[in-house]
Scaffold this motif. Sequence first.
Motif, PDB file in Angstrom:
ATOM      1  N   ARG A 451       0.817  -1.221   0.000  1.00  0.00           N
ATOM      2  CA  ARG A 451       0.000   0.000   0.000  1.00  0.00           C
ATOM      3  C   ARG A 451       0.847   1.266   0.000  1.00  0.00           C
ATOM      4  NH1 ARG A 451      -2.556   0.634   6.115  1.00  0.00           N
ATOM      5  NH2 ARG A 451      -0.688   0.047   7.291  1.00  0.00           N
ATOM      6  N   TRP A 452       1.989   1.244   0.725  1.00  0.00           N
ATOM      7  CA  TRP A 452       2.818   2.452   0.765  1.00  0.00           C
ATOM      8  C   TRP A 452       3.575   2.651  -0.546  1.00  0.00           C
ATOM      9  CZ3 TRP A 452       0.995   5.492   4.056  1.00  0.00           C
ATOM     10  CH2 TRP A 452       0.546   5.048   5.302  1.00  0.00           C
ATOM     11  N   ALA A 453       3.863   1.546  -1.252  1.00  0.00           N
ATOM     12  CA  ALA A 453       4.486   1.659  -2.575  1.00  0.00           C
ATOM     13  C   ALA A 453       3.508   2.270  -3.567  1.00  0.00           C
ATOM     14  CB  ALA A 453       4.940   0.284  -3.059  1.00  0.00           C
ATOM     15  N   VAL A 454       2.248   1.858  -3.472  1.00  0.00           N
ATOM     16  CA  VAL A 454       1.215   2.428  -4.349  1.00  0.00           C
ATOM     17  C   VAL A 454       1.053   3.917  -4.069  1.00  0.00           C
ATOM     18  CG1 VAL A 454      -1.233   2.365  -4.976  1.00  0.00           C
ATOM     19  CG2 VAL A 454       0.004   0.229  -4.550  1.00  0.00           C
ATOM     20  N   LEU A 455       1.086   4.285  -2.804  1.00  0.00           N
ATOM     21  CA  LEU A 455       0.958   5.695  -2.437  1.00  0.00           C
ATOM     22  C   LEU A 455       2.158   6.497  -2.936  1.00  0.00           C
ATOM     23  CD1 LEU A 455      -0.842   7.707  -0.906  1.00  0.00           C
ATOM     24  CD2 LEU A 455       0.465   7.183   1.163  1.00  0.00           C
ATOM     25  N   ALA A 456       3.357   5.933  -2.806  1.00  0.00           N
ATOM     26  CA  ALA A 456       4.557   6.618  -3.288  1.00  0.00           C
ATOM     27  C   ALA A 456       4.541   6.766  -4.802  1.00  0.00           C
ATOM     28  CB  ALA A 456       5.807   5.853  -2.844  1.00  0.00           C
ATOM     29  N   GLY A 457       4.137   5.707  -5.509  1.00  0.00           N
ATOM     30  CA  GLY A 457       4.055   5.786  -6.970  1.00  0.00           C
ATOM     31  C   GLY A 457       3.061   6.844  -7.419  1.00  0.00           C
ATOM     32  N   TRP A 458       1.917   6.892  -6.728  1.00  0.00           N
ATOM     33  CA  TRP A 458       0.919   7.924  -7.039  1.00  0.00           C
ATOM     34  C   TRP A 458       1.519   9.319  -6.867  1.00  0.00           C
ATOM     35  CZ3 TRP A 458      -0.672  11.623  -3.525  1.00  0.00           C
ATOM     36  CH2 TRP A 458      -1.728  12.452  -3.937  1.00  0.00           C
ATOM     37  N   ALA A 459       2.239   9.537  -5.750  1.00  0.00           N
ATOM     38  CA  ALA A 459       2.806  10.854  -5.475  1.00  0.00           C
ATOM     39  C   ALA A 459       3.835  11.254  -6.526  1.00  0.00           C
ATOM     40  CB  ALA A 459       3.446  10.867  -4.084  1.00  0.00           C
ATOM     41  N   VAL A 460       4.674  10.306  -6.937  1.00  0.00           N
ATOM     42  CA  VAL A 460       5.697  10.594  -7.944  1.00  0.00           C
ATOM     43  C   VAL A 460       5.043  10.904  -9.289  1.00  0.00           C
ATOM     44  CG1 VAL A 460       7.580   9.590  -9.289  1.00  0.00           C
ATOM     45  CG2 VAL A 460       7.516   9.276  -6.810  1.00  0.00           C
ATOM     46  N   GLY A 461       4.070  10.088  -9.688  1.00  0.00           N
ATOM     47  CA  GLY A 461       3.384  10.318 -10.954  1.00  0.00           C
ATOM     48  C   GLY A 461       2.657  11.648 -10.982  1.00  0.00           C
ATOM     49  N   MET A 462       1.972  11.981  -9.882  1.00  0.00           N
ATOM     50  CA  MET A 462       1.246  13.256  -9.807  1.00  0.00           C
ATOM     51  C   MET A 462       2.208  14.435  -9.886  1.00  0.00           C
ATOM     52  SD  MET A 462      -2.129  12.927  -9.474  1.00  0.00           S
ATOM     53  CE  MET A 462      -2.749  14.315  -8.530  1.00  0.00           C
ATOM     54  N   ALA A 463       3.300  14.354  -9.126  1.00  0.00           N
ATOM     55  CA  ALA A 463       4.251  15.462  -9.105  1.00  0.00           C
ATOM     56  C   ALA A 463       4.909  15.647 -10.471  1.00  0.00           C
ATOM     57  CB  ALA A 463       5.312  15.209  -8.028  1.00  0.00           C
ATOM     58  N   TYR A 464       5.388  14.548 -11.048  1.00  0.00           N
ATOM     59  CA  TYR A 464       6.050  14.634 -12.354  1.00  0.00           C
ATOM     60  C   TYR A 464       5.093  15.174 -13.403  1.00  0.00           C
ATOM     61  CZ  TYR A 464       8.104  13.206 -16.790  1.00  0.00           C
ATOM     62  OH  TYR A 464       8.583  13.209 -18.075  1.00  0.00           O
ATOM     63  N   GLY A 465       3.899  14.587 -13.482  1.00  0.00           N
ATOM     64  CA  GLY A 465       2.943  14.992 -14.505  1.00  0.00           C
ATOM     65  C   GLY A 465       2.548  16.453 -14.391  1.00  0.00           C
ATOM     66  N   THR A 466       2.296  16.912 -13.164  1.00  0.00           N
ATOM     67  CA  THR A 466       1.871  18.292 -12.961  1.00  0.00           C
ATOM     68  C   THR A 466       2.989  19.274 -13.300  1.00  0.00           C
ATOM     69  OG1 THR A 466       0.384  17.558 -11.190  1.00  0.00           O
ATOM     70  CG2 THR A 466       0.866  19.915 -11.304  1.00  0.00           C
TER      71      THR A 466
END
Length: 552
Positions: A451-466
């Motif tokens: 679950r924490w890996a999924v949360l970290a991946g989400w954060a990285v993807g959101m930050a990079y994309g934005t």
Amino acid sequence: MEGGRPVSAVAVSVFAFLFLLVTILGFSAARWRRAKSMDNLDEWGLGGRGFGTFVAWFLIGGDLYTAYTFIAVPATLFAGSAVGFFAVPYTILVYPIIFAFLPKLWSVSHKHGFVTPADFVTGRYGSKSLGLVVALTGLLATMPYIALQLVGMEVVLEVMGLQSDSSNWFIRDLPLFIAFAVLAAYTYSSGLRAPALIAFVKDSLIYIVIIVAIIYIPSQLGGWGNIFDAVQNGFDTFNSENADAIAAGDAAPKALFPAAAAGQWAYASLALGSALALFMYPHSITGVLSTRSRTVIRRNAALLPAYSFLLGLLALLGFVALAAGVMVGDPPNPQLAIPQLFEDQFPAWFAGVAYAAVIIGALVPAAIMSIAAANLWTRNIYKAYLKPDATPQDEARQAKIVSLIVKFGALLFVLALSKSYAINLQLLGGVWILQTLPAIVVGLYTRWFHRWAVLAGWAVGMAYGTIVAYGVSSPTQEHFGGPLAPFPGTETPIYIALTAFLLNLIVVVVLTPILRALNVPDGEDATSPEDYSVDAGDEGVVEELSSTTEVR
């Protein structure tokens, strides 16, 4: 209106009649498939979880093919960007994808009473935090999407002459306020039943208008061969006259089809990324969870490509508008192309039908989007964090209020920002919502992801994309100027959402074994393997709640 475009009494009268018709249907929907009570999210927010194949086809189609789709896709081609055709293959790609995973989501959601995708994520990963970020992402991606329904409506109202050139923003946009006030009222009272019922009218009108347009207008312009010749000649002239600017990168070449390799990669990545993202949007999943059984979803996955055929015809109207010499203002606003084409080419009474089709085509998805956003807020923020002991009645009351706030928030969003900014900001919707795919879709098949890996991946993807999207400029704005950026280490333009998603997935896959090796606690899975294959009538599955009359 005074100082604005001339108003056709006939066109406006036909439009007003059809708008009144859908308003009556919207308020009548509360008595359609009447439930004992609308005071719960299963009834208000999911229509009783009982829609059959026929209703679901109109509802989901009305949900996915929005007014802005009918304005933006041909407008892109009108502007000379053949990449705009990506909308056709992406809507073809998406249906085999949803055929595979959405029945599983339906099953587990009906078994556990999940109303939103964030409900599923919370239960699957045993993490309210992960459910919260999925809910917030859904809200963030949905708001500009609703706002763009208003942009599509504004374009039509402008061509109709129902918007004045008054400096007073309230007077100028009064017709828009009235339309959304009516929408808010019947959505509040009828919930998801309102757009489901109105979708019959909306889709029928759209099909009639597009089929007539694709046959009648070319016949007035010398046929399709003459249209394509005129468009090609116009593009060749533009490319010749602007050769230096194109070589310097200050202007984009115009073409009937993507020719350069860079354009082809942009086309392919937009199609794939959009197909992956489409059914991550909360409003798409809301339409699916309102269905009666897994079979209904599979049938619709097979039947909905009919809309892709419609979309292909619609896209071609961008070229028809070019060949017809449609004038779109100074400076040019390509969004006016299709409404102005209807104004120029159709008799006044049928132009009124066409205007109504586009306006109603905005109201249906806007209603579903606001309901989906309200469900997210109510279940995954209000109940999860603010009032854990909320009753079903509390949830329904909260969702109704929030659906109003979301609609008028989107209205203010459009009025406060430039239209160009709002349109390009919507492109971030795909960047953001695609980052929830590992949690939702992969979670339907395996619980291997931590679950924490999924949360970290989400954060990285959101930050990079934005961040990357913020750095994209265009001739009209400095930031958020488009959906494409060079793939890292290359000069090839790729849809930002897809690059961010790949980065997201890499982070999840790399971190999961590390976290497990470190024995970092993982959440408890509230689901079991058999939950993903149950169907209507199986033990423990939430049954249709609303009506004794089966609707197919």
